[in-house]
Scaffold this motif. Structure first.
Motif, mmCIF file in Angstrom:
data_model
loop_
_atom_site.group_PDB
_atom_site.id
_atom_site.type_symbol
_atom_site.label_atom_id
_atom_site.label_comp_id
_atom_site.label_asym_id
_atom_site.label_seq_id
_atom_site.Cartn_x
_atom_site.Cartn_y
_atom_site.Cartn_z
ATOM 1 N N GLU A 198 -5.166 -4.141 -0.872
ATOM 2 C CA GLU A 198 -6.147 -3.732 -1.878
ATOM 3 C C GLU A 198 -7.088 -4.871 -2.260
ATOM 4 O O GLU A 198 -8.235 -4.635 -2.653
ATOM 5 C CB GLU A 198 -5.468 -3.179 -3.132
ATOM 6 N N LEU A 248 -6.299 3.624 0.624
ATOM 7 C CA LEU A 248 -6.976 2.557 -0.106
ATOM 8 C C LEU A 248 -8.492 2.683 -0.081
ATOM 9 O O LEU A 248 -9.174 2.133 -0.949
ATOM 10 C CB LEU A 248 -6.577 1.190 0.466
ATOM 11 N N SER A 286 -8.861 -0.470 6.953
ATOM 12 C CA SER A 286 -7.755 -0.277 6.014
ATOM 13 C C SER A 286 -7.199 1.129 6.154
ATOM 14 O O SER A 286 -7.658 1.927 6.974
ATOM 15 C CB SER A 286 -8.208 -0.535 4.578
ATOM 16 N N PHE A 332 0.818 -1.219 0.000
ATOM 17 C CA PHE A 332 0.000 0.000 0.000
ATOM 18 C C PHE A 332 0.849 1.266 0.000
ATOM 19 O O PHE A 332 0.331 2.366 -0.209
ATOM 20 C CB PHE A 332 -1.035 0.005 1.137
ATOM 21 N N LYS A 373 -11.258 -4.943 -2.434
ATOM 22 C CA LYS A 373 -11.996 -5.446 -3.594
ATOM 23 C C LYS A 373 -12.979 -6.549 -3.201
ATOM 24 O O LYS A 373 -14.106 -6.607 -3.711
ATOM 25 C CB LYS A 373 -11.020 -5.960 -4.653
#
Length: 310
Positions: A180, A200, A196, A37, A184
């Motif tokens: 990530e 992100l 998170s 990240f 998703k």
């Protein structure tokens, strides 16, 4: 005969020249790996650095289930073990926060974007706590599914430790891959809830939460309720401003650090790190990172300048 000797000399000179060029290129080559990240931020640093150092060849080799076999700079998002620190030199360059979020279409998002999350609710929702008094837990009939990382990584380690747990205590579906991939996966599940970094879960261009996600407010003053002034998650710049302004509760914050070997260190890697300390701070907010404590930053900068790496 004479022309043959001339040709041989030219060939040798060309060959030696190629060796010198190859050696110079090798000296300027730097391989970076580590927590994914941070890659967009580091890529920006590399691009800017190469504008004034065009001969530098700095690349990111993405981490998979393991680190690459050869690298010069390692980026990590949690404090390394003492045994690892014996062979590497660390500089702490930025901070990141961890925020709870949910699939925007979920009943969980609709309920807790209003109510917010207290310490007790965070522990109840996210962690398996064998010591918790079940009689004091809130009854929750709203369906929700916690998502977390499968592999050991900076975000889950930091999130768990902040609330007094280990990564293994985090409930829910464990997703393989990087942070990530967690985001998703949650976007595909209308009951999904996770945590998170701002970089992100916010759109870095619009500075709004990513379409399909709701960032959940938390009890940042520790008074066991979430008031209106604690609901400031509509804009990334405001979030970063609030998080940097004071010591907040229920928001895990940790340092990103970069490290190089103490011995046989790549000089170009050290040169790059020194450049980052001089010029890289202006990019932190752009990518959702927090600036380090000013005093700590100066200590780290002085430390890097004094390193006798070879």
């Amino acid at each position: 005969m004479k022309s043959s000797k001339v040709f041989s000399i030219i060939f040798v000179l060309v060959f030696l020249g190629q060796i010198v060029i190859a050696q110079d290129a090798a000296k300027n080559k730097v391989v970076i790996t580590g927590v994914r990240f941070a890659y967009p931020l580091v890529e920006k640093w590399i691009k800017q650095y190469q504008q004034t150092n065009p001969n530098s060849q700095i690349t990111i080799e993405a981490r998979t289930t393991t680190d690459p076999s050869q690298y010069d700079v390692l980026i990590e998002a949690y404090e390394p073990e003492a045994s690892i620190k014996e062979s590497r030199e660390y500089v702490y360059i930025a901070r990141y926060a961890l925020l709870p979020f949910a699939n925007a279409s979920s009943a969980f998002a609709k309920t807790y974007s209003d109510k917010g999350l207290t310490t007790e609710l965070i522990k109840q929702f996210y962690f398996n706590d064998i010591y918790a008094d079940k009689k004091n837990e809130k009854k929750v009939e709203i369906p929700y599914t916690i998502y977390t990382r499968l592999q050991k990584a900076g975000a889950p380690v930091t999130f768990a430790r902040y609330f007094g747990f280990e990564q293994a205590n985090i409930k829910g579906k464990a997703i393989a891959g990087a942070d990530e991939h967690l985001v998703k996966a949650l976007l595909k599940d209308s009951t999904g809830v996770s945590y998170s970094t701002p970089g992100l879960i916010f759109n870095l261009q619009t500075r709004k939460p990513i379409d399909g996600l709701t960032v959940l407010p938390v009890d940042i003053d520790g008074n066991k309720r979430v008031s209106a002034d604690e609901k400031f998650y509509d804009n990334l710049d405001i979030v970063l401003q609030k998080l940097e302004a004071a010591e907040l509760k229920n928001v895990p914050i940790e340092y990103i650090h970069l490290s190089v070997l103490k011995n046989n260190t790549n000089p170009e890697a050290v040169k790059f790190l020194k450049w980052v300390f001089e010029h890289g701070q202006d990019n932190l907010h752009e990518f959702g990172f927090l600036k380090p404590d000013a005093k700590r930053f100066q200590q780290e900068k002085d430390h890097l300048q004094q390193l006798g790496l070879n």
